[in-house]
Design an enzyme around this catalytic site. Sequence first.
Site, short mmCIF file in Angstrom:
data_model
loop_
_atom_site.label_atom_id
_atom_site.label_comp_id
_atom_site.label_asym_id
_atom_site.label_seq_id
_atom_site.Cartn_x
_atom_site.Cartn_y
_atom_site.Cartn_z
N HIS A 207 43.82 26.21 -3.24
CA HIS A 207 44.50 25.18 -4.02
C HIS A 207 45.16 25.84 -5.23
O HIS A 207 44.66 26.83 -5.76
CB HIS A 207 43.50 24.13 -4.55
CG HIS A 207 43.24 23.01 -3.60
ND1 HIS A 207 42.07 22.27 -3.65
CD2 HIS A 207 43.99 22.45 -2.62
CE1 HIS A 207 42.11 21.33 -2.73
NE2 HIS A 207 43.26 21.42 -2.09
N CYS A 301 38.36 20.82 -10.54
CA CYS A 301 38.16 20.10 -9.28
C CYS A 301 37.44 18.77 -9.51
O CYS A 301 37.66 17.80 -8.77
CB CYS A 301 37.35 20.94 -8.30
SG CYS A 301 38.17 22.42 -7.70
#
Length: 319
Positions: A207, A301
């Site tokens: 990511h 996150c």
Amino acid sequence: MDTDFTDTNRGGVEMAPTAGIESESPYEETAEVPGDAARVLRHAHSRSYLMCPPTYFDVVYAINDWMRPEEPVDRDRAMSQWSALADTYRRLGHEVLTIDPVEGLPDMVFVTDSGLVVDGVALGARYRSAERRAESEHVFRWFLDNGLVRPTLPQYVNEGEGDFLVVGDVILAGTGFRSDPRSHAEASAHLGRPVITLNLVNPRYYHLNTALGVLDDSTIAYLPAAFAPDSRALLKQMYPDAVIAAETDTDWLGLNLVSDGANVVLPVQASHLIDQLSARGYEPVPVDYSEFLKSGGGIKCSTLELRGFRGLRVVEDQG
């Protein structure tokens, strides 16, 4: 999706037009830059964050290079670290809202991957892996129930703030492992912000938020080796004063950080990055979030920023 953009120019980079920008209210805290740059002040701005308790956190499948289902998770330790992170945000003057965890969704604690909110406008997520797809439905329902503007589910795979990071008036968008590059134009059209595509090449940094952290509206920190050569060149052009991270820090997901413009919440183990931020006049706020590394997740996150959310409630109260 057919989208007609009128290009504007920022540092020689062609981008779609931008909408008006809403600033969150600053609270009274600044960090002064030492040495020759002592006149520069870092201004902290209060934020609203959505978080999900790790009640059901576990590693029961492997969808990234960090995950080891055979390694047991200490759920009590995870809850303690998550609670400490939430308390840190509150201590810094930020608002923490929570969404209820759902049994059977062990990664729902990583709520940032389930959406993107800009100026109160919400874009949901569409996960690439079947194991996480149901998470986006619950977060999207939260958007609907809490009055966010034009909540929309994307047509293309889009893993929220996992791959979309807002830097001032621009959204940096990662692709290569998770989000479909076609989702970038889709996000720009829905949110009214220019979106810049960045190609990730190292599966360890699956990511964008594992390879790049936003420090303020014009400054980033990143790991060049995580990006394709054209994307490295683009980042160098757009952010010549960026903080360059070392892999000794990214091994702890040091760039998976959360900043309010002055205070930077990041892993305590990212010591080299902590020193760099201090030298730049930021106030590092180290926390231990290491239990979540077992799933390849970190501080960012677990933190979905709700940009413009407070403003929506002020308008509602006045109405």
